[in-house]
Design a protein around this motif. Structure first.
Motif, PDB file in Angstrom:
ATOM      1  N   PHE A 194      -3.976   5.210  -8.531  1.00 22.52           N
ATOM      2  CA  PHE A 194      -3.521   3.819  -8.453  1.00 22.52           C
ATOM      3  C   PHE A 194      -4.515   3.044  -7.591  1.00 22.52           C
ATOM      4  CE2 PHE A 194       0.040   0.721  -8.215  1.00 22.52           C
ATOM      5  CZ  PHE A 194       0.553   0.901  -9.492  1.00 22.52           C
ATOM      6  N   CYS A 195      -4.953   1.874  -8.047  1.00 19.32           N
ATOM      7  CA  CYS A 195      -6.017   1.219  -7.294  1.00 19.32           C
ATOM      8  C   CYS A 195      -5.467   0.508  -6.058  1.00 19.32           C
ATOM      9  CB  CYS A 195      -6.841   0.280  -8.170  1.00 19.32           C
ATOM     10  SG  CYS A 195      -6.211  -1.378  -8.269  1.00 19.32           S
ATOM     11  N   PRO A 196      -6.229   0.547  -4.957  1.00 21.73           N
ATOM     12  CA  PRO A 196      -5.763  -0.008  -3.681  1.00 21.73           C
ATOM     13  C   PRO A 196      -5.321  -1.464  -3.781  1.00 21.73           C
ATOM     14  CG  PRO A 196      -7.785   1.234  -3.347  1.00 21.73           C
ATOM     15  CD  PRO A 196      -7.550   1.176  -4.834  1.00 21.73           C
ATOM     16  N   ALA A 197      -5.979  -2.251  -4.606  1.00 16.29           N
ATOM     17  CA  ALA A 197      -5.604  -3.664  -4.722  1.00 16.29           C
ATOM     18  C   ALA A 197      -4.205  -3.802  -5.327  1.00 16.29           C
ATOM     19  CB  ALA A 197      -6.625  -4.401  -5.586  1.00 16.29           C
ATOM     20  N   ALA A 198      -3.877  -2.935  -6.275  1.00 14.71           N
ATOM     21  CA  ALA A 198      -2.550  -2.974  -6.903  1.00 14.71           C
ATOM     22  C   ALA A 198      -1.482  -2.539  -5.907  1.00 14.71           C
ATOM     23  CB  ALA A 198      -2.533  -2.082  -8.137  1.00 14.71           C
ATOM     24  N   ILE A 199      -1.837  -1.557  -5.078  1.00 15.52           N
ATOM     25  CA  ILE A 199      -0.893  -1.110  -4.033  1.00 15.52           C
ATOM     26  C   ILE A 199      -0.645  -2.259  -3.067  1.00 15.52           C
ATOM     27  CG2 ILE A 199      -0.564   0.466  -2.085  1.00 15.52           C
ATOM     28  CD1 ILE A 199      -2.211   2.539  -3.679  1.00 15.52           C
ATOM     29  N   GLN A 200      -1.737  -2.866  -2.637  1.00 16.51           N
ATOM     30  CA  GLN A 200      -1.645  -3.984  -1.695  1.00 16.51           C
ATOM     31  C   GLN A 200      -0.754  -5.095  -2.261  1.00 16.51           C
ATOM     32  OE1 GLN A 200      -3.289  -3.991   1.254  1.00 16.51           O
ATOM     33  NE2 GLN A 200      -3.213  -6.105   1.940  1.00 16.51           N
ATOM     34  N   GLU A 201      -0.918  -5.367  -3.531  1.00 11.59           N
ATOM     35  CA  GLU A 201      -0.136  -6.414  -4.171  1.00 11.59           C
ATOM     36  C   GLU A 201       1.353  -6.047  -4.197  1.00 11.59           C
ATOM     37  OE1 GLU A 201      -1.580  -7.486  -8.104  1.00 11.59           O
ATOM     38  OE2 GLU A 201       0.272  -8.613  -8.418  1.00 11.59           O
ATOM     39  N   ALA A 202       1.617  -4.787  -4.525  1.00 11.87           N
ATOM     40  CA  ALA A 202       3.013  -4.324  -4.575  1.00 11.87           C
ATOM     41  C   ALA A 202       3.671  -4.417  -3.198  1.00 11.87           C
ATOM     42  CB  ALA A 202       3.061  -2.891  -5.101  1.00 11.87           C
ATOM     43  N   ARG A 211       4.550  10.998  -9.191  1.00 12.82           N
ATOM     44  CA  ARG A 211       4.747   9.617  -9.662  1.00 12.82           C
ATOM     45  C   ARG A 211       3.775   9.308 -10.781  1.00 12.82           C
ATOM     46  NH1 ARG A 211       8.219   7.439  -6.245  1.00 12.82           N
ATOM     47  NH2 ARG A 211       8.298   5.566  -7.507  1.00 12.82           N
ATOM     48  N   THR A 212       4.221   8.506 -11.738  1.00 12.94           N
ATOM     49  CA  THR A 212       3.325   8.177 -12.845  1.00 12.94           C
ATOM     50  C   THR A 212       3.050   6.683 -12.950  1.00 12.94           C
ATOM     51  OG1 THR A 212       5.248   8.184 -14.285  1.00 12.94           O
ATOM     52  CG2 THR A 212       3.895  10.180 -14.279  1.00 12.94           C
ATOM     53  N   THR A 213       4.052   5.846 -12.684  1.00  7.91           N
ATOM     54  CA  THR A 213       3.810   4.419 -12.916  1.00  7.91           C
ATOM     55  C   THR A 213       3.777   3.569 -11.655  1.00  7.91           C
ATOM     56  OG1 THR A 213       6.155   4.144 -13.388  1.00  7.91           O
ATOM     57  CG2 THR A 213       4.672   4.418 -15.268  1.00  7.91           C
ATOM     58  N   ARG A 214       4.913   3.477 -10.956  1.00 10.81           N
ATOM     59  CA  ARG A 214       4.974   2.469  -9.891  1.00 10.81           C
ATOM     60  C   ARG A 214       4.848   3.077  -8.499  1.00 10.81           C
ATOM     61  NH1 ARG A 214       9.777  -1.265 -10.291  1.00 10.81           N
ATOM     62  NH2 ARG A 214      10.954   0.671 -10.075  1.00 10.81           N
ATOM     63  N   VAL A 215       4.650   2.204  -7.511  1.00 12.08           N
ATOM     64  CA  VAL A 215       4.664   2.673  -6.123  1.00 12.08           C
ATOM     65  C   VAL A 215       6.097   2.579  -5.596  1.00 12.08           C
ATOM     66  CG1 VAL A 215       2.294   1.882  -5.715  1.00 12.08           C
ATOM     67  CG2 VAL A 215       4.213   0.421  -5.052  1.00 12.08           C
ATOM     68  N   ALA A 216       6.389   3.379  -4.572  1.00 11.69           N
ATOM     69  CA  ALA A 216       7.697   3.300  -3.910  1.00 11.69           C
ATOM     70  C   ALA A 216       7.442   3.057  -2.429  1.00 11.69           C
ATOM     71  CB  ALA A 216       8.474   4.600  -4.104  1.00 11.69           C
ATOM     72  N   MET A 225      -4.337  10.467   1.815  1.00 12.32           N
ATOM     73  CA  MET A 225      -3.560   9.503   2.596  1.00 12.32           C
ATOM     74  C   MET A 225      -4.495   8.505   3.271  1.00 12.32           C
ATOM     75  SD  MET A 225      -0.733  10.370   5.404  1.00 12.32           S
ATOM     76  CE  MET A 225       0.741  11.129   4.764  1.00 12.32           C
ATOM     77  N   HIS A 226      -4.207   7.223   3.180  1.00 14.23           N
ATOM     78  CA  HIS A 226      -5.017   6.290   3.952  1.00 14.23           C
ATOM     79  C   HIS A 226      -4.153   5.161   4.498  1.00 14.23           C
ATOM     80  CE1 HIS A 226      -5.105   4.191   0.084  1.00 14.23           C
ATOM     81  NE2 HIS A 226      -5.324   3.094   0.784  1.00 14.23           N
ATOM     82  N   LYS A 227      -4.668   4.555   5.563  1.00 18.09           N
ATOM     83  CA  LYS A 227      -3.900   3.522   6.253  1.00 18.09           C
ATOM     84  C   LYS A 227      -4.473   2.149   5.953  1.00 18.09           C
ATOM     85  CE  LYS A 227      -2.712   6.378  10.228  1.00 18.09           C
ATOM     86  NZ  LYS A 227      -1.298   6.586   9.980  1.00 18.09           N
ATOM     87  N   THR A 228      -3.586   1.192   5.757  1.00 22.77           N
ATOM     88  CA  THR A 228      -4.020  -0.184   5.577  1.00 22.77           C
ATOM     89  C   THR A 228      -2.881  -1.093   6.035  1.00 22.77           C
ATOM     90  OG1 THR A 228      -4.889  -1.775   3.990  1.00 22.77           O
ATOM     91  CG2 THR A 228      -3.379  -0.103   3.137  1.00 22.77           C
ATOM     92  N   ALA A 229      -3.017  -2.403   5.786  1.00 25.12           N
ATOM     93  CA  ALA A 229      -2.002  -3.316   6.297  1.00 25.12           C
ATOM     94  C   ALA A 229      -1.908  -4.564   5.440  1.00 25.12           C
ATOM     95  CB  ALA A 229      -2.315  -3.697   7.742  1.00 25.12           C
ATOM     96  N   ILE A 230      -0.728  -5.217   5.520  1.00 25.86           N
ATOM     97  CA  ILE A 230      -0.608  -6.535   4.913  1.00 25.86           C
ATOM     98  C   ILE A 230      -0.266  -7.524   6.017  1.00 25.86           C
ATOM     99  CG2 ILE A 230       0.082  -5.871   2.577  1.00 25.86           C
ATOM    100  CD1 ILE A 230       3.034  -6.552   3.641  1.00 25.86           C
ATOM    101  N   ASP A 238       4.456   5.457  -1.375  1.00 29.61           N
ATOM    102  CA  ASP A 238       4.125   6.562  -2.271  1.00 29.61           C
ATOM    103  C   ASP A 238       3.514   5.963  -3.533  1.00 29.61           C
ATOM    104  OD1 ASP A 238       5.170   8.544  -0.604  1.00 29.61           O
ATOM    105  OD2 ASP A 238       7.195   8.244  -1.387  1.00 29.61           O
ATOM    106  N   ALA A 239       2.299   6.403  -3.859  1.00 29.61           N
ATOM    107  CA  ALA A 239       1.619   5.836  -5.028  1.00 29.61           C
ATOM    108  C   ALA A 239       1.228   6.946  -5.997  1.00 29.61           C
ATOM    109  CB  ALA A 239       0.384   5.073  -4.577  1.00 29.61           C
ATOM    110  N   PRO A 240       1.209   6.639  -7.312  1.00 30.97           N
ATOM    111  CA  PRO A 240       0.750   7.646  -8.285  1.00 30.97           C
ATOM    112  C   PRO A 240      -0.742   7.905  -8.073  1.00 30.97           C
ATOM    113  CG  PRO A 240       1.758   5.733  -9.375  1.00 30.97           C
ATOM    114  CD  PRO A 240       1.564   5.366  -7.941  1.00 30.97           C
ATOM    115  N   PRO A 241      -1.231   9.079  -8.468  1.00 33.53           N
ATOM    116  CA  PRO A 241      -2.663   9.349  -8.300  1.00 33.53           C
ATOM    117  C   PRO A 241      -3.484   8.319  -9.077  1.00 33.53           C
ATOM    118  CG  PRO A 241      -1.474  11.290  -9.110  1.00 33.53           C
ATOM    119  CD  PRO A 241      -0.518  10.163  -9.139  1.00 33.53           C
TER     120      PRO A 241
END
Ligand SMILES: [Zn+2]
Length: 242
Positions: A45-53, A23-28, A1-6, A40-43
């Motif tokens: 999953f790169c942080p930049a992609a999460i940030q973008e989502a 999870r396999t593909t997308r974040v929720a 688990m990690h914390k970040t912000a947009i 919630d992100a699949p194992p």
């Protein structure tokens, strides 16, 4: 688990990423009842992609966070610390916690403050003292209003038995054997609203249902009951919360 912000407009929205093995593909993305944003992100999953989502859904997140915060602030549980608001007979007072090494004096209203002396200072002690104070006030005030209202109601010969009972959704009730039951939280409400509930329950001594004859009785003996009921309904969450 990690914390970040947009960042969205001038708002910074922190979020917590929760790696979810299922999870396999997308974040929720979801917003918790207290306004926290969880992703919630699949194992792997790169942080930049999460940030973008998350950034893509920023507008949705902001509006949900605001909604939940507004709702949560409304029913935020009390902490029983100085400065908190205390409501009594429709008026607002401020809680003042007074630590003492002596035997604590009884809880009392002074000016716009409710003063509570405490030796331990912990929230549970203060909560139970405030609660006991409300119950005493409720018992005295309701008894007085039942006597006064009963005198004006021709179907009542003598004051009916009455007791306090904490209920989650009801202000009062009237048992089949004629006992009036009132919620101690009701003592926080304005006097007109208390009178409405008292007359409502006393009217049940004549009509046990909510039929036409019952409401006619209320129209006669508590003409502004609709306004009082509306007022009570609007305050229910604030008044029933401890
Ligand atoms: Zn009723």
């Amino acid at each position: 688990m990690h914390k970040t912000a947009i960042v969205y407009g001038d708002q910074r929205i922190p979020y917590t990423v929760n790696v979810d093995d299922r999870r396999t593909t997308r974040v929720a993305i979801h917003v918790e009842p207290d306004g926290k944003v969880i992703v919630d992100a699949p194992p792997g999953f790169c942080p930049a992609a999460i940030q973008e989502a998350v950034q893509k859904r920023a507008r949705w997140i902001v509006s949900h966070v605001e909604d939940t915060k507004a709702r949560f602030a409304h029913v935020h549980p009390r902490e029983y610390i100085s400065g908190e608001q205390i409501i009594y007979l429709g008026r607002r007072y401020v809680l003042k916690v007074l630590p003492t090494a002596e035997k604590p004096k009884a809880v009392r209203l002074r000016g716009n403050r409710l003063e509570v002396e405490t030796r331990s200072g912990d929230a549970d002690d203060i909560r139970s003292k405030v609660r006991a104070w409300y119950r005493v006030k409720a018992r005295d005030y309701f008894a007085k209003r039942i006597v006064e209202a009963s005198q004006k109601l021709p179907w009542i010969d003598e004051m009916p038995p009455f007791r306090l009972l904490e209920m989650n959704k009801q202000w009062g009730s009237c048992s089949a054997d004629g006992q009036v039951i009132l919620n101690p939280h009701l003592v926080k409400a304005p006097r007109d609203c208390i009178d409405y509930v008292v007359v409502h329950e006393l009217a049940h001594l004549k009509h046990h249902d909510h039929g036409q004859a019952f409401w006619k009785l209320l129209d006669t003996y508590c003409p502004k009951w609709q306004q009082s009921k509306r007022e009570l309904d609007a305050m229910v969450e604030t008044l029933m919360m401890e």
